[in-house]
Design an enzyme around this catalytic site. Structure first.
Site, PDB file in Angstrom:
ATOM      1  N   ASP A 299       0.857  -1.182   0.000  1.00  0.00           N
ATOM      2  CA  ASP A 299       0.000   0.000   0.000  1.00  0.00           C
ATOM      3  C   ASP A 299       0.895   1.233   0.000  1.00  0.00           C
ATOM      4  O   ASP A 299       1.893   1.281   0.730  1.00  0.00           O
ATOM      5  CB  ASP A 299      -0.906  -0.012   1.235  1.00  0.00           C
ATOM      6  CG  ASP A 299      -2.016   1.006   1.142  1.00  0.00           C
ATOM      7  OD1 ASP A 299      -1.709   2.219   1.085  1.00  0.00           O
ATOM      8  OD2 ASP A 299      -3.193   0.605   1.138  1.00  0.00           O
TER       9      ASP A 299
ATOM     10  N   HIS B  87     -10.023  -4.477  -3.770  1.00  0.00           N
ATOM     11  CA  HIS B  87      -8.692  -4.700  -3.202  1.00  0.00           C
ATOM     12  C   HIS B  87      -8.808  -5.076  -1.738  1.00  0.00           C
ATOM     13  O   HIS B  87      -9.544  -4.471  -0.981  1.00  0.00           O
ATOM     14  CB  HIS B  87      -7.760  -3.505  -3.402  1.00  0.00           C
ATOM     15  CG  HIS B  87      -8.253  -2.190  -2.887  1.00  0.00           C
ATOM     16  ND1 HIS B  87      -9.220  -1.454  -3.532  1.00  0.00           N
ATOM     17  CD2 HIS B  87      -7.903  -1.471  -1.798  1.00  0.00           C
ATOM     18  CE1 HIS B  87      -9.434  -0.333  -2.866  1.00  0.00           C
ATOM     19  NE2 HIS B  87      -8.653  -0.321  -1.792  1.00  0.00           N
ATOM     20  N   LEU B  88      -8.087  -6.133  -1.395  1.00  0.00           N
ATOM     21  CA  LEU B  88      -8.040  -6.638  -0.028  1.00  0.00           C
ATOM     22  C   LEU B  88      -6.854  -5.999   0.686  1.00  0.00           C
ATOM     23  O   LEU B  88      -5.720  -6.104   0.224  1.00  0.00           O
ATOM     24  CB  LEU B  88      -7.881  -8.163  -0.035  1.00  0.00           C
ATOM     25  CG  LEU B  88      -7.678  -8.831   1.328  1.00  0.00           C
ATOM     26  CD1 LEU B  88      -8.935  -8.719   2.173  1.00  0.00           C
ATOM     27  CD2 LEU B  88      -7.283 -10.286   1.149  1.00  0.00           C
ATOM     28  N   HIS B  89      -7.134  -5.335   1.812  1.00  0.00           N
ATOM     29  CA  HIS B  89      -6.073  -4.798   2.657  1.00  0.00           C
ATOM     30  C   HIS B  89      -5.580  -5.908   3.572  1.00  0.00           C
ATOM     31  O   HIS B  89      -6.385  -6.617   4.176  1.00  0.00           O
ATOM     32  CB  HIS B  89      -6.594  -3.639   3.515  1.00  0.00           C
ATOM     33  CG  HIS B  89      -6.882  -2.407   2.744  1.00  0.00           C
ATOM     34  ND1 HIS B  89      -5.945  -1.406   2.550  1.00  0.00           N
ATOM     35  CD2 HIS B  89      -8.003  -1.995   2.108  1.00  0.00           C
ATOM     36  CE1 HIS B  89      -6.475  -0.445   1.834  1.00  0.00           C
ATOM     37  NE2 HIS B  89      -7.729  -0.771   1.547  1.00  0.00           N
TER      38      HIS B  89
END
Length: 148
Positions: A37, A106-108
């Site tokens: 990120d 989107h997967l954090h």
């Protein structure tokens, strides 16, 4: 995955998955790409995105369960590759619209969660109004067929 979800040339994450925009790719396979990120909320903060363009977690349907499970598995793998062994001290999930900064699913993946500051906790923590865990998304898809 549905072939109707082709990459969108105006989407930042589509540009990363097609290598039109350069970023360090941490892990990749035929369907997913993982990278750091740009504004990390934890010491380890990764994003797992599908190569195909999907809007956000509220656009997911029951048919996307295998994709979300693959995203979760890639998140676990990148943590393990980074020597994160306490998978209980991790936050994995999605921002709920309208709080998603990039309109591409989107997967954090954040760790260690216990070291996140108050700003990060407000965005990704258990009390956040706009963050839903991957397990909660999977539960909703399996029981209701969509994310509410």
């Amino acid at each position: 995955m549905s072939s109707s979800h082709i990459p969108d040339g105006d989407c930042l994450f589509c540009c990363i998955t097609t290598k039109e925009k350069e970023t360090e790719i941490i892990l990749t396979d035929d369907e997913l790409v993982c990278f750091r990120d740009s504004k990390p909320g934890a010491r380890h903060h990764f994003l797992v995105v599908p190569r195909s363009h999907l809007g956000n977690c509220s656009t997911l349907q029951r048919e996307h369960i295998p994709l979300v499970e693959q995203m979760k598995e890639m998140g676990r793998k990148v943590l393990e590759n980074n020597k994160i062994s306490d998978l209980q001290d991790v936050r994995m999930g999605f921002h709920l619209p309208p709080f998603s900064s990039v309109p591409h699913l989107h997967l954090h993946v954040l760790a260690p969660a216990s070291e996140m500051n108050s700003r990060s906790l407000s965005r990704y923590g258990p009390q956040s109004y706009w963050f839903i865990t991957v397990d909660n998304v999977l539960h909703q898809l399996k029981t209701q067929g969509k994310v509410k």
